[in-house]
Design a protein around this motif. Structure first.
Motif, mmCIF file in Angstrom:
data_model
loop_
_atom_site.group_PDB
_atom_site.id
_atom_site.type_symbol
_atom_site.label_atom_id
_atom_site.label_comp_id
_atom_site.label_asym_id
_atom_site.label_seq_id
_atom_site.Cartn_x
_atom_site.Cartn_y
_atom_site.Cartn_z
ATOM 1 N N LEU A 15 0.821 -1.215 0.000
ATOM 2 C CA LEU A 15 0.000 0.000 0.000
ATOM 3 C C LEU A 15 0.855 1.265 0.000
ATOM 4 O O LEU A 15 0.550 2.228 -0.708
ATOM 5 C CB LEU A 15 -0.931 0.004 1.209
ATOM 6 N N LEU A 16 1.929 1.268 0.767
ATOM 7 C CA LEU A 16 2.810 2.431 0.762
ATOM 8 C C LEU A 16 3.497 2.598 -0.588
ATOM 9 O O LEU A 16 3.691 3.725 -1.062
ATOM 10 C CB LEU A 16 3.850 2.311 1.873
ATOM 11 N N PHE A 17 3.849 1.505 -1.234
ATOM 12 C CA PHE A 17 4.464 1.565 -2.558
ATOM 13 C C PHE A 17 3.487 2.125 -3.588
ATOM 14 O O PHE A 17 3.842 2.992 -4.400
ATOM 15 C CB PHE A 17 4.931 0.161 -2.964
ATOM 16 N N ILE A 18 2.249 1.679 -3.541
ATOM 17 C CA ILE A 18 1.225 2.170 -4.468
ATOM 18 C C ILE A 18 0.956 3.652 -4.226
ATOM 19 O O ILE A 18 0.873 4.443 -5.175
ATOM 20 C CB ILE A 18 -0.064 1.337 -4.339
ATOM 21 N N CYS A 19 0.836 4.060 -2.973
ATOM 22 C CA CYS A 19 0.579 5.473 -2.674
ATOM 23 C C CYS A 19 1.750 6.361 -3.084
ATOM 24 O O CYS A 19 1.552 7.462 -3.606
ATOM 25 C CB CYS A 19 0.297 5.643 -1.184
ATOM 26 N N THR A 20 2.974 5.885 -2.880
ATOM 27 C CA THR A 20 4.147 6.660 -3.260
ATOM 28 C C THR A 20 4.246 6.816 -4.769
ATOM 29 O O THR A 20 4.529 7.905 -5.279
ATOM 30 C CB THR A 20 5.417 5.992 -2.715
ATOM 31 N N LYS A 25 3.435 10.205 -9.740
ATOM 32 C CA LYS A 25 2.777 10.479 -11.017
ATOM 33 C C LYS A 25 2.279 11.926 -11.095
ATOM 34 O O LYS A 25 2.147 12.482 -12.179
ATOM 35 C CB LYS A 25 1.623 9.506 -11.221
ATOM 36 N N LYS A 26 2.024 12.542 -9.962
ATOM 37 C CA LYS A 26 1.538 13.927 -9.939
ATOM 38 C C LYS A 26 2.673 14.954 -10.036
ATOM 39 O O LYS A 26 2.428 16.102 -10.355
ATOM 40 C CB LYS A 26 0.739 14.186 -8.653
ATOM 41 N N VAL A 27 3.903 14.551 -9.739
ATOM 42 C CA VAL A 27 5.045 15.463 -9.786
ATOM 43 C C VAL A 27 5.682 15.353 -11.172
ATOM 44 O O VAL A 27 6.156 14.274 -11.548
ATOM 45 C CB VAL A 27 6.072 15.108 -8.691
ATOM 46 N N VAL A 44 7.128 -1.651 -13.066
ATOM 47 C CA VAL A 44 6.402 -1.900 -11.820
ATOM 48 C C VAL A 44 5.987 -0.574 -11.185
ATOM 49 O O VAL A 44 4.882 -0.450 -10.650
ATOM 50 C CB VAL A 44 7.276 -2.727 -10.857
ATOM 51 N N PHE A 45 6.854 0.433 -11.265
ATOM 52 C CA PHE A 45 6.514 1.747 -10.728
ATOM 53 C C PHE A 45 5.334 2.354 -11.492
ATOM 54 O O PHE A 45 4.430 2.929 -10.899
ATOM 55 C CB PHE A 45 7.720 2.689 -10.803
ATOM 56 N N TYR A 46 5.353 2.220 -12.812
ATOM 57 C CA TYR A 46 4.265 2.747 -13.631
ATOM 58 C C TYR A 46 2.948 2.038 -13.311
ATOM 59 O O TYR A 46 1.912 2.680 -13.158
ATOM 60 C CB TYR A 46 4.604 2.592 -15.112
ATOM 61 N N LYS A 47 2.997 0.723 -13.199
ATOM 62 C CA LYS A 47 1.780 -0.037 -12.925
ATOM 63 C C LYS A 47 1.224 0.261 -11.538
ATOM 64 O O LYS A 47 0.001 0.339 -11.356
ATOM 65 C CB LYS A 47 2.059 -1.523 -13.092
ATOM 66 N N THR A 53 -3.886 5.617 -8.975
ATOM 67 C CA THR A 53 -4.733 6.704 -9.474
ATOM 68 C C THR A 53 -6.117 6.214 -9.878
ATOM 69 O O THR A 53 -7.099 6.923 -9.691
ATOM 70 C CB THR A 53 -4.076 7.416 -10.662
ATOM 71 N N ARG A 54 -6.212 5.026 -10.411
ATOM 72 C CA ARG A 54 -7.529 4.524 -10.838
ATOM 73 C C ARG A 54 -8.361 3.997 -9.679
ATOM 74 O O ARG A 54 -9.576 4.114 -9.683
ATOM 75 C CB ARG A 54 -7.353 3.427 -11.887
ATOM 76 N N LEU A 55 -7.726 3.385 -8.718
ATOM 77 C CA LEU A 55 -8.444 2.816 -7.573
ATOM 78 C C LEU A 55 -8.171 3.608 -6.302
ATOM 79 O O LEU A 55 -8.002 3.038 -5.229
ATOM 80 C CB LEU A 55 -8.021 1.356 -7.379
ATOM 81 N N HIS A 56 -8.153 4.931 -6.408
ATOM 82 C CA HIS A 56 -7.767 5.751 -5.271
ATOM 83 C C HIS A 56 -8.714 5.614 -4.087
ATOM 84 O O HIS A 56 -8.280 5.682 -2.946
ATOM 85 C CB HIS A 56 -7.620 7.212 -5.693
ATOM 86 N N VAL A 57 -9.976 5.367 -4.320
ATOM 87 C CA VAL A 57 -10.923 5.212 -3.212
ATOM 88 C C VAL A 57 -10.652 3.899 -2.466
ATOM 89 O O VAL A 57 -10.595 3.875 -1.233
ATOM 90 C CB VAL A 57 -12.378 5.257 -3.733
ATOM 91 N N ALA A 58 -10.464 2.827 -3.201
ATOM 92 C CA ALA A 58 -10.193 1.530 -2.574
ATOM 93 C C ALA A 58 -8.851 1.531 -1.851
ATOM 94 O O ALA A 58 -8.722 0.964 -0.757
ATOM 95 C CB ALA A 58 -10.222 0.429 -3.625
ATOM 96 N N VAL A 59 -7.856 2.173 -2.427
ATOM 97 C CA VAL A 59 -6.538 2.251 -1.788
ATOM 98 C C VAL A 59 -6.623 3.079 -0.509
ATOM 99 O O VAL A 59 -6.053 2.714 0.519
ATOM 100 C CB VAL A 59 -5.489 2.827 -2.767
ATOM 101 N N ALA A 60 -7.345 4.180 -0.546
ATOM 102 C CA ALA A 60 -7.488 5.026 0.644
ATOM 103 C C ALA A 60 -8.237 4.293 1.758
ATOM 104 O O ALA A 60 -7.838 4.361 2.931
ATOM 105 C CB ALA A 60 -8.208 6.311 0.290
ATOM 106 N N LEU A 61 -9.298 3.596 1.402
ATOM 107 C CA LEU A 61 -10.044 2.842 2.417
ATOM 108 C C LEU A 61 -9.206 1.718 3.018
ATOM 109 O O LEU A 61 -9.240 1.485 4.225
ATOM 110 C CB LEU A 61 -11.326 2.281 1.817
#
Length: 74
Positions: A15-20, A25-27, A44-47, A53-61
């Motif tokens: 989860l920390l890797f996905i959030c990072t 991607k925003k910078v 792997v970083f791109y994926k 970004t696509r599953l931001h709600v599920a990742v945040a929850l």
């Protein structure tokens, strides 16, 4: 303290890797440097950034649920 070799440690790391990567991607400078490759090891970083970004709600929850688990249950 979470252990990397336990299941919850692997989930925390994932989860920390996905959030990072989603933040990278925003910078603009980091996006062109780190997320330019879409295949191979660097892909792997791109994926992970696409998942973040696509599953931001599920990742945040899942981050909130995992934080509650690590702080109060474990």
């Amino acid at each position: 303290m979470t252990n990397v070799y336990s299941l919850d440690g692997i989930v925390v790391f994932g989860l920390l890797f996905i959030c990072t990567c989603a933040y990278f991607k925003k910078v603009p400078r980091l996006k062109s440097w780190l997320l330019s490759e879409k295949k191979g090891v660097w892909g792997v970083f791109y994926k992970a950034a696409v998942i973040g970004t696509r599953l931001h709600v599920a990742v945040a929850l899942s981050c909130v649920v995992l934080a509650f688990y690590v702080l109060f249950i474990k």
